[in-house]
Write an enzyme that holds these catalytic residues in place. Sequence first.
Site, short mmCIF file in Angstrom:
data_model
loop_
_atom_site.label_atom_id
_atom_site.label_comp_id
_atom_site.label_asym_id
_atom_site.label_seq_id
_atom_site.Cartn_x
_atom_site.Cartn_y
_atom_site.Cartn_z
N HIS A 38 0.76 -1.49 0.00
CA HIS A 38 -0.08 0.25 -0.01
C HIS A 38 0.06 0.78 0.07
CE1 HIS A 38 -3.97 -2.38 0.84
NE2 HIS A 38 -3.26 -2.74 2.21
N TYR A 75 -0.61 -1.88 14.67
CA TYR A 75 -0.44 -2.79 13.69
C TYR A 75 0.25 -2.72 12.69
CZ TYR A 75 -3.97 -4.72 9.91
OH TYR A 75 -4.35 -5.94 8.68
N LYS A 93 1.37 -8.60 10.25
CA LYS A 93 0.80 -8.39 8.92
C LYS A 93 2.02 -9.09 8.96
CE LYS A 93 -2.59 -7.27 6.67
NZ LYS A 93 -3.67 -8.47 7.06
N ASP A 121 -1.48 -12.16 11.02
CA ASP A 121 -2.53 -12.33 9.82
C ASP A 121 -1.30 -12.22 8.84
OD1 ASP A 121 -3.87 -12.36 7.87
OD2 ASP A 121 -5.12 -9.45 8.46
N PRO A 122 -1.62 -13.48 7.78
CA PRO A 122 -0.54 -13.26 6.64
C PRO A 122 -1.33 -13.24 5.28
CG PRO A 122 -0.56 -16.21 7.57
CD PRO A 122 -1.37 -15.09 8.57
N ASN A 123 -2.36 -12.81 5.22
CA ASN A 123 -3.16 -13.19 4.22
C ASN A 123 -3.69 -14.17 3.19
OD1 ASN A 123 -3.51 -9.63 5.09
ND2 ASN A 123 -4.84 -10.16 4.04
N HIS A 181 -12.56 -5.94 12.07
CA HIS A 181 -11.75 -5.97 10.13
C HIS A 181 -11.12 -4.72 10.49
CE1 HIS A 181 -10.66 -5.67 6.43
NE2 HIS A 181 -9.81 -6.24 6.36
N SER A 182 -9.95 -3.96 9.47
CA SER A 182 -9.87 -2.79 9.52
C SER A 182 -9.25 -2.91 7.28
CB SER A 182 -8.91 -2.09 10.38
OG SER A 182 -7.89 -0.93 9.25
N HIS A 235 -6.05 0.64 10.73
CA HIS A 235 -5.12 1.13 9.68
C HIS A 235 -4.36 3.09 10.63
CE1 HIS A 235 -4.93 -2.57 7.56
NE2 HIS A 235 -4.78 -2.57 6.77
MG MG Z 1 -7.13 -10.08 7.70
#
Ligand code: MG
Length: 397
Positions: free
Chosen positions: A26, A131, A170, A198-200, A299-300, A328
């Site tokens: 991002h 985060y 993350k 959170d590794p997505n 969630h964000s 975030h």
């Molecule tokens: Mg997630």
Amino acid sequence: MKIVDLVYTPVFVPIEAPLRYSQGAHPGFSRIIVQLKTDEGLVGLGECYGGKAREGQLEEFRASLRGEDPFQLERIRWKLASPGALKLFGHVLPFAAVEFACLDLQGKALGRPVSDLLGGRVRDRIQFCAYLFYRYNNPQGWGEVSNADQMVAWAKELVEKYKFQTIKFKNGVFPVDEEIETFIALRKAFPRHKIRIDPNAVWSVSTAIRVAKALRDYEPEYLEDPTWGIRGLARVNRKAPWVTLASNMSVFSFDDLPPAVIQDALDVVLLDPHWYGGIHRARVAAQVCETFSMDISMHSGTELGISQAAMLHLAAVLPNLSGACDSHYHHLADDVIVGGKLAYENGGMAVPTGPGLGVELDFDKLEKYHEMSKKQAMGSWIEDPNRPSEVTYYPKW
Ligand code: MG
């Protein structure tokens, strides 16, 4: 009160430094700001993810909304965002922005905060997490986070500055063993904090199980989307039953809740009013989760102040919220609301008390970040040339 117009404005707001995750990076946050104008002169504010698809849907919504009463939200929902329209036409994100704006209008008309329209607050402050992401340097030449030492140092800065009690790491960016070491370094530096990862959904089931085994003695709060799919999560849950599992990627709609329950796939559902069809629907989803003994947190998805305010009101009325919410928000360099960014205090934020969502648009900032959005061909997402393909399901493109 009747809606007479819908105005939407794409914006791109800078963040401190580019954030890396399993599918890219991002460079900043792309959002769409929605203004619903009424015949009484009140303006309701909404916000959703950016992108041309969402802009096109909002363009289509305009004619359907003209003449509607913002208090008749169920009627508006069935007109724009019936279960069929959500699934077949993907109306969910722009509808959430419209729903926020209708609730903002209701609150402004009544002189009451949105949380009062939802049954009233059970808490006045919402706790958030630090985060943590791997990051690239920003154009000023600082911000890089690429190893355990840098991650721990940054976490210490954030915890010191904002007083967070929960940390979200993350990951899914570097080889798994490196990320396991980084988690362990964070745990050693923060023995009493909750730490979630959170590794997505980027790991295979067997990799997710390997991580669950490696971290067993280091007490992760939960593993969020360690692998893809409800069945994948269910298999991890069966093979690593000690680990707490959360999801916002495989479980993000009402349709996902029954199979998640039937397959005993997870412990924590990360709600998001943008994905569940607005604040009202997310509240209903929270009740469904309680019924089936699943915890909820939030969630964000790169919110600016309007969405952040909407989520504060939602979190304020959920009795079964079980942990610090993701956000975030602390990455943002600025915001489009009057007064600048919402303030953190003791790891949390106060729920706005003014009428409606309790935030107002700063039109100079709106214009400034709208101009910036025109220069962002890829919106909130860019390719990450250093993303190692070895850790991921997803091919490197
Ligand atoms: Mg997630």
